[in-house]
Write a protein that holds these residues in place. Structure first.
Motif, PDB file in Angstrom:
ATOM      1  N   VAL A 139       0.862  -1.186   0.000  1.00 15.33           N
ATOM      2  CA  VAL A 139       0.000   0.000   0.000  1.00 15.33           C
ATOM      3  C   VAL A 139       0.894   1.230   0.000  1.00 15.33           C
ATOM      4  CG1 VAL A 139      -1.528   1.401   1.433  1.00 15.33           C
ATOM      5  CG2 VAL A 139      -2.071  -0.999   1.033  1.00 15.33           C
ATOM      6  N   ILE A 140       0.567   2.171  -0.884  1.00 18.34           N
ATOM      7  CA  ILE A 140       1.330   3.422  -0.968  1.00 18.34           C
ATOM      8  C   ILE A 140       0.503   4.523  -0.296  1.00 18.34           C
ATOM      9  CG2 ILE A 140       2.347   5.131  -2.519  1.00 18.34           C
ATOM     10  CD1 ILE A 140       2.459   2.806  -4.636  1.00 18.34           C
TER      11      ILE A 140
ATOM     12  N   LEU B 233       3.722  -4.729   3.035  1.00 16.23           N
ATOM     13  CA  LEU B 233       4.640  -3.606   2.841  1.00 16.23           C
ATOM     14  C   LEU B 233       3.864  -2.305   2.639  1.00 16.23           C
ATOM     15  CD1 LEU B 233       7.118  -5.145   0.207  1.00 16.23           C
ATOM     16  CD2 LEU B 233       7.261  -5.279   2.698  1.00 16.23           C
ATOM     17  N   ARG B 234       4.372  -1.256   3.282  1.00 16.63           N
ATOM     18  CA  ARG B 234       3.771   0.068   3.122  1.00 16.63           C
ATOM     19  C   ARG B 234       4.855   1.019   2.636  1.00 16.63           C
ATOM     20  NH1 ARG B 234       2.543   1.281   8.525  1.00 16.63           N
ATOM     21  NH2 ARG B 234       4.096   2.899   8.864  1.00 16.63           N
ATOM     22  N   VAL B 235       4.511   1.851   1.647  1.00 17.18           N
ATOM     23  CA  VAL B 235       5.452   2.865   1.168  1.00 17.18           C
ATOM     24  C   VAL B 235       4.866   4.235   1.480  1.00 17.18           C
ATOM     25  CG1 VAL B 235       6.699   3.822  -0.807  1.00 17.18           C
ATOM     26  CG2 VAL B 235       6.231   1.355  -0.700  1.00 17.18           C
ATOM     27  N   GLU B 236       5.605   5.024   2.245  1.00 20.65           N
ATOM     28  CA  GLU B 236       5.188   6.390   2.554  1.00 20.65           C
ATOM     29  C   GLU B 236       5.920   7.325   1.608  1.00 20.65           C
ATOM     30  OE1 GLU B 236       5.324   4.951   7.222  1.00 20.65           O
ATOM     31  OE2 GLU B 236       6.189   6.895   6.695  1.00 20.65           O
ATOM     32  N   LEU B 237       5.142   8.222   0.995  1.00 12.40           N
ATOM     33  CA  LEU B 237       5.719   9.075  -0.033  1.00 12.40           C
ATOM     34  C   LEU B 237       5.371  10.532   0.261  1.00 12.40           C
ATOM     35  CD1 LEU B 237       7.327   8.398  -2.549  1.00 12.40           C
ATOM     36  CD2 LEU B 237       5.190   8.293  -3.823  1.00 12.40           C
ATOM     37  N   GLY B 238       6.382  11.333   0.621  1.00  8.12           N
ATOM     38  CA  GLY B 238       6.152  12.753   0.910  1.00  8.12           C
ATOM     39  C   GLY B 238       6.942  13.630  -0.042  1.00  8.12           C
TER      40      GLY B 238
ATOM     41  N   GLY C 147      11.487   6.903  -1.168  1.00  8.06           N
ATOM     42  CA  GLY C 147      10.294   6.753  -0.347  1.00  8.06           C
ATOM     43  C   GLY C 147      10.691   6.041   0.933  1.00  8.06           C
ATOM     44  N   VAL C 148       9.744   5.968   1.866  1.00 10.81           N
ATOM     45  CA  VAL C 148      10.021   5.253   3.115  1.00 10.81           C
ATOM     46  C   VAL C 148       9.240   3.952   3.101  1.00 10.81           C
ATOM     47  CG1 VAL C 148       9.764   5.302   5.620  1.00 10.81           C
ATOM     48  CG2 VAL C 148      10.497   7.370   4.387  1.00 10.81           C
ATOM     49  N   LEU C 149       9.950   2.851   3.246  1.00 10.54           N
ATOM     50  CA  LEU C 149       9.317   1.543   3.205  1.00 10.54           C
ATOM     51  C   LEU C 149       9.252   0.954   4.607  1.00 10.54           C
ATOM     52  CD1 LEU C 149       9.111  -0.916   0.598  1.00 10.54           C
ATOM     53  CD2 LEU C 149      10.296  -1.862   2.549  1.00 10.54           C
TER      54      LEU C 149
ATOM     55  N   GLU D  67      12.654   2.273   6.399  1.00  9.65           N
ATOM     56  CA  GLU D  67      13.807   2.097   5.521  1.00  9.65           C
ATOM     57  C   GLU D  67      13.649   3.060   4.345  1.00  9.65           C
ATOM     58  OE1 GLU D  67      15.320  -1.696   2.848  1.00  9.65           O
ATOM     59  OE2 GLU D  67      13.825  -2.005   4.395  1.00  9.65           O
ATOM     60  N   THR D  68      14.675   3.868   4.076  1.00  9.58           N
ATOM     61  CA  THR D  68      14.595   4.759   2.914  1.00  9.58           C
ATOM     62  C   THR D  68      15.015   3.982   1.672  1.00  9.58           C
ATOM     63  OG1 THR D  68      15.099   6.657   4.302  1.00  9.58           O
ATOM     64  CG2 THR D  68      15.437   6.938   1.943  1.00  9.58           C
ATOM     65  N   VAL D  69      14.135   3.982   0.661  1.00 12.91           N
ATOM     66  CA  VAL D  69      14.428   3.200  -0.548  1.00 12.91           C
ATOM     67  C   VAL D  69      14.323   4.086  -1.783  1.00 12.91           C
ATOM     68  CG1 VAL D  69      13.702   0.964   0.368  1.00 12.91           C
ATOM     69  CG2 VAL D  69      11.995   2.482  -0.650  1.00 12.91           C
TER      70      VAL D  69
END
Ligand SMILES: [Zn+2]
Length: 477
Positions: free
Chosen positions: A293-294, A344-349, A358-360, A370-372
């Motif tokens: 999920v993003i 898994l979640r991806v945070e996108l700012g 992004g932050v995973l 984790e920064t990916v």
């Protein structure tokens, strides 16, 4: 138990049962129905079932089976033809006595399982050894009236598949019985990430009308066992009751040997209780409605576009991905997807985006945030999800091993089954099983197929042990 507001659930350690009931409702897997014991499966829960169905169906077809559909209503007289079968199922039957405005001449049973109606069909379809084996599976609902219902675990109506096969001899039918037990074991481990113990049931736990019943048993996080799939060798019992015969190559008329095997929506209960934690569900990727999920942070149009681009890149690898654009705070969304067990979640700012990253966050795991690099995420996503699956299997296996022990004394037995599984020698007498159940709540789950040959004295009564191997005992759902 106080009703928890918002997304939180009662901690497992405080009340496992309350944790389960709250989680099923709050994660929107299922809902209660107007009829006691019935269940509404909500879209998020139904998607898990669809994914499990697809994995099972693919394996059934790869082992030579085809699907068919048999009727929901079965004449009452059919069940009566197999004495043990009708005796075993009678207390759970729902019976239709009126239809079309009149009382029916013969009551109709709403199928609790379909051996009888399928057996009657096979008696007409099979006549020669050339017709064998018959390898048919049905996807269906069944009804077994439930007095103490629990969502997914014990419901009056549930969804399942039931395989029904007919063979020329015992060897071929037993091979089929074990092959399908192996399929269930593989699906539990490789799809649901649940290590299971496979083995034969003792006579008291056998399917009504079977010669031998085999099951896979999974450990829940309270240490109890959940029977998650069964495979039955029915011998010639149903063949004799329904006259399923064939002429062999020499022209002699013989009875078929039949099998049946099933896995149900109960497996969703297994997934919930084998992996879940105090934050909510922990879904194995292969059964997760969304593997990734993003969550876009803020209302920046560039961020929204980047989220959609990333979603498209992930989807192109076959990954189930969702962009959460709801009008809610990031914190709410994080908690909600943790509750729903998304791997898994991806945070996108905006700041992440400037850096092309992004932050995973993994739902379980020690890596934290984790920064990916965004452009590296899609190419590596399948390997990452596979590693996540493997980590879940390892975690569940470790949990199982820590709570399962070979016991040599009655005191050890009682202590072990309090919150885990005991492998013990047993005399095999049903009355001794009853005493053990009365004193500890534990029942024989199965005689594990892979156990080493061993004999000695019964753990409870000191009589000589039966079965030639240890029996797995546990409290069970
Ligand atoms: Zn005994």
């Amino acid at each position: 138990m106080a009703d928890r507001k918002g997304l939180g659930v009662t901690p497992q350690g405080e009340d496992f049962s309350a944790w389960y009931n709250e989680l099923v409702l709050k994660a929107e897997l299922a809902d209660r129905a107007p009829v006691k014991g019935a269940m509404i499966i909500r879209p998020y829960g139904y998607r898990i079932w669809e994914l499990l169905q697809a994995e099972l169906d693919r394996r059934f077809k790869a082992t030579g089976h085809v699907n068919a559909y048999f009727p929901l209503f079965i004449p009452m007289s059919y069940l009566a033809r197999e004495a043990e079968h009708v005796e075993g199922f009678s207390p759970e039957l729902a019976v239709v006595t009126h239809a079309g405005g009149d009382e029916l001449e013969e009551p109709l049973v709403v199928r609790p399982t379909s051996e009888t109606v399928i057996g009657e069909s096979y008696s007409r379809w099979i006549s020669s050894w050339r017709d064998l084996p018959v390898l048919i599976n049905q996807w269906a609902n069944v009804v077994r009236w439930e007095l103490r219902p629990r969502l997914f675990l014990r419901t009056t109506e549930f969804l399942w598949q039931e395989g029904h096969t007919a063979h020329a001899d015992e060897d071929d039918a037993m091979a089929e019985t074990m092959r399908m037990l192996g399929v269930y074991e593989e699906v539990a481990r490789d799809v649901a990430a649940i290590p299971v113990v496979a083995g034969e049931k003792t006579p008291g736990e056998r399917f009504a009308g079977a010669v031998a019943t085999f099951s896979i048993e999974a450990m829940m996080r309270d240490g109890r066992a959940l029977q998650s799939g069964t495979s039955h060798y029915l011998g010639t019992n149903f063949a004799k009751a329904f006259d399923i015969t064939f002429q062999d190559a020499s022209g002699t008329l013989r009875h078929c040997h039949t099998t049946s095997w099933g896995m149900s929506t109960r497996m969703i209960g297994a997934v919930i209780m084998a992996h879940g934690d105090d934050k909510g569900l922990v879904l194995p990727p292969r059964l997760a409605p969304y593997e990734v999920v993003i969550v876009p942070i803020g209302k920046d149009a560039a961020v929204a576009q980047a989220a959609e681009r990333l979603a498209a890149a992930l989807a192109s690898t076959g990954t189930r991905v969702h962009v959460d654009t709801r009008d809610a705070t990031p914190g709410f969304k994080f908690n909600d997807w943790e509750l729903k067990g998304v791997p898994l979640r991806v945070e996108l700012g905006p700041r992440d985006l400037e850096a092309g990253s992004g932050v995973l966050v993994e739902r379980i795991g020690s890596t934290g945030k984790e920064t990916v690099a965004l452009d590296g995420l899609a190419p590596g996503i399948r390997a990452r999800l596979d590693a996540y699956h493997d980590a879940l299997v390892a975690r569940a296996t470790e949990f199982l091993d820590a709570r399962r022990a070979r016991v040599g004394t009655w005191d050890e037995f009682k202590a072990r089954v309090a919150d885990g599984w005991a492998d013990a020698l047993h005399c095999g007498r049903p009355d001794c099983e009853d005493i053990i159940k009365a004193e500890t709540g534990a029942t024989p789950r199965c005689i594990p197929s892979r156990a080493q040959p061993e004999t000695g004295q019964c753990i409870r009564c000191d009589a000589p042990s039966a079965w030639g191997r240890r029996v797995l005992f546990a409290k069970a759902y």
